[in-house]
Design an enzyme around this catalytic site. Structure first.
Site: not given
Length: 742
Positions: A420, A473
């Site tokens: 993330d 990401e």
């Protein structure tokens, strides 16, 4: 871990008369004052701090023979007993308080357990020593059962283990400081798995900190409770050997990958039982067959590493080594993973090494200093999220994180990690004003420590978990995110294509009459589609915070909204790149996602919603079974434009190629509500092109406009190719055709 060794000191080596309990527990070496000590030749003192005892007696190992009564020296619990023995006594302590009598082993009769090599390994980012050695680990020392506690807190003045086994009293079990690594350790006999514990820490400046959860705990209390729970090291009897071998042999870049992104707490709940969560084992019975039926290859879980606040969805984790107790035990989670593998489905974990919350029981200000985070808020604090940023340049911190990636891949057999907020890690000036960040040593905005950490993490992940993948990401144009580290890349296997997502969602939300002016939003992504190994994400971030659901973004009346969404899904599944869809999108959830409630499963009673779900099932089946749609997802040789410039009709068409010469698929999208009759597109080979997907089919809720199952190529050159197809393109629809026979 180590052998049991004597903890006594001879009078010739050291003889210390403690002045107070506070002196003992603040010394950093309570073993120099507690436990057995030879004060004169043949004369031994046994010292113990047991604040809540009325009387304490030294008894023989059998618990029956009294060796010496113990005198209370200080009111707050120091007991001392004197006995004669020619060698170090083998004893236990009989503790009486009110009507309770307990015979226990003395923690301070044991020696050190962590070797110098063990402690040195805690700085090796390729090692798993940090979770094999630190934390709490069960030991059996010749029949003496207990747990060895170890924690890294180099700047602390004192660390004690507290828990329900000692009334959360920091005087009872002060730990020994190992100066060579800033590690504190203590073996506590007789404690058992399932008991709650924390660390009580006196900080660098003498201040008592909030009780800290164990950073290496394998399980924790259900939030809002915050204690760690004693748990044996996770070692499961796996039965997924066939899956793991097949995974290791697979080329993931060429394999179909269709990911169902899922938040376990809101996929489905049990309303008749207070709207409770489903457990991991219940999810194994319900979620996994559902995903398998729809044809997805993977489930990506929003973070399930223990987190304190439901509203963070797991993206502010507090215990990176513990699967959240919201849904069950570590064994339950392992059973969920194994059930997925038995069904042919991989499990990917959203993993959060970018930041951590400021909850007082967590990593922030852990030993009274900024240990895990940078001290300077320009480097160590996320202003947007109110969280702390790891100090990646500190070797122990990098090792803690790299080992955590290895932990999930190796011990829990996870098939991938989606990392993330990578962009926030790479840039020192991420979401900061000019005076709110500090340049690196070369004057640039790159976070050199984070770059080194990510490269090392990827190298370790791919070396230790064959066939597993890592996904970034990352929302910027950082070069080489999914390229090998030996070429200068970051080493990820894949990267989310955030640009594609934003461009195409912006396009599809426009009224069809205006789409001709935004045609580039459909085509721009192909300029860089093969610069990385991309995954096309329609993620949870696009259906929260006022953005509405996917179906809610679609313009027009009911028919047009659903036709738009179906055409968009067909476009996505035909586009180069692996696929990811957040839960609820597969049946056109009307409401924006709410983490506090179940998806609206009742919508499947509506034919339009059911039709979207059926389409997703068929798209996944086509994607998995047609090599041209997945083998060259990440290669420019697998894609050719046929029609890219028909902005007036909002029609695009392209060719997908597999490895074989005749492995060809044709994808055509019409993003207006006007059917296009006799629309000619060029193809490279003659033959019959079967219509495998038509998003306007009546089974999906469409009008059944199409090509009666397929079209034979005509020897009419078009678009620079020797043959062509004359198609009927339905309104607001996507067609996928496959060369069936040349």
């Amino acid at each position: 871990m180590a052998q049991r060794r004597g903890g006594s000191q001879s009078v010739k080596e050291r003889s210390v008369e403690p002045q107070s309990v506070a002196d003992i527990i603040a010394s950093g070496d309570p073993f120099s004052m507690l436990g057995p000590h030879e004060i004169l030749p043949g004369t031994w003192e046994v010292r113990a701090i047991i604040p809540h005892a009325d009387t304490v007696t030294v008894v023989a190992r059998d618990g029956q023979t009294t060796l010496a009564p113990m005198e209370r020296r200080f009111a707050d619990g120091l007991f001392v007993g004197t006995l004669n023995a020619s060698q170090r006594p083998d004893y236990r302590l009989q503790v009486e308080s009110q009507d309770h009598v307990e015979i226990r082993h003395d923690p301070y009769s044991f020696g050190t357990f962590l070797s110098h090599h063990d402690i040195a390994q805690l700085r090796d980012p390729g090692s798993d020593a940090i979770y094999r050695k630190l934390g709490a680990h069960h030991l059996d020392l010749g029949g003496i059962q207990g747990f060895l506690f170890a924690v890294w807190a180099p700047n602390a003045r004192r660390v004690s283990v507290v828990g329900e086994f000692n009334n959360w009293d920091g005087r009872c079990h002060p730990m020994r400081r190992r100066h060579e690594g800033g590690v504190w350790e203590l073996f506590i006999p007789d404690v058992i798995a399932g008991q709650r514990y924390k660390f009580e820490i006196i900080g660098l400046h003498g201040n008592l900190l909030a009780l800290k959860a164990d950073p290496l705990a394998f399980t924790a209390e259900h939030p809002p409770a915050t204690a760690s729970i004693l748990k044996n090291t996770p070692e499961f009897e796996w039965n997924d050997g066939a899956w793991m071998r097949a995974r290791a042999a697979q080329n993931q870049r060429k394999a179909p990958m269709s990911i169902y992104e899922c938040h376990l707490g809101s996929w489905a709940r049990v309303p008749e039982e207070g709207n409770r969560y489903l457990t991991y084992r219940e999810l194994a019975v319900r979620l996994i067959p559902y995903v398998k039926d729809l044809g997805f290859t993977h489930i990506e879980l929003l973070p399930i590493t223990e987190y304190p606040f439901d509203g963070s969805w797991g993206y502010q984790p507090i215990s990176l080594y513990a699967p959240t107790s919201r849904f069950g035990t570590p064994e339950d989670f392992a059973a969920f993973v194994e059930a997925a593998h038995a069904a042919g489905i991989g499990i990917i974990l959203d993993w959060v090494p970018a930041h951590f919350p400021n909850d007082p029981h967590g990593l922030s200000y852990f030993d009274g200093t900024h240990l895990y985070e940078h001290a300077d808020p320009r480097l160590g604090f996320h202003q947007d999220w109110g969280t702390y940023i790891y100090n990646y340049e500190r070797q122990e911190v990098a090792t803690f994180l790299v080992a955590n990636a290895r932990f999930w891949l190796e011990l829990y057999h996870l098939d991938g990690l989606r990392v993330d907020a990578v962009a926030s890690m790479l840039y020192l000036d991420y979401s900061r004003k000019p005076d709110e960040w500090i340049p690196n040593r070369y004057g640039g905005n790159e976070n050199l420590g984070a770059i080194d950490f990510l490269r090392r993490m990827n190298e370790v992940a791919y070396a230790t978990a064959p066939g597993a993948i890592t996904i970034a990401e990352e929302s910027t144009a950082w070069p080489g995110v999914s390229q090998p580290t030996y070429t200068g890349g970051l080493g990820f296997g894949f990267k989310w294509n955030m640009g594609w997502m934003h461009d195409t969602l912006r396009y599809i939300s426009k009224d069809p009459i205006f789409r001709r002016y935004h045609h580039h939003d459909l085509t721009f992504g192909l300029l860089y589609a093969f610069s990385e190994n991309f995954i096309l994400p329609l993620s949870h971030d696009e259906v929260v915070h006022g953005k509405g659901s996917l179906i809610g973004k679609m313009p027009g009346d009911q028919w047009q909204r659903f036709a738009n969404l179906r055409a968009y899904f067909g476009f996505m599944w035909g586009h180069p790149g692996k696929k990811l869809l957040f839960m609820g999108g597969e049946f056109a959830q009307e409401q924006e996602w709410n983490h506090d409630q179940s998806l609206d499963w009742h919508l499947l009673d509506d034919p339009y919603h059911k039709g979207v779900q059926t389409l997703i099932r068929d798209l996944n089946a086509a994607y998995r079974s047609i090599p041209a749609l997945h083998e060259r997802d990440c290669e420019w040789k697998g894609f050719e434009w046929i029609v890219s410039d028909d902005r007036d009709n909002s029609v695009i068409a392209w060719l997908r190629r597999g490895d074989a010469e005749n492995s060809i698929a044709v994808v055509v999208s019409n993003f207006t509500p006007v059917p296009r009759e006799e629309y000619r597109i060029g193809v490279p080979l003659p033959g019959f092109y079967r219509e495998v997907v038509n998003t306007d089919a009546s089974i999906y809720g469409g009008c059944n406009v199409g090509n009666l199952g397929g079209v034979s190529a005509e020897e009419t050159p078009s678009h620079g190719r020797p043959c062509s197809l004359c198609l009927t393109i339905p309104p607001l629809a996507t067609l996928i055709l496959v060369l069936e026979r040349a």
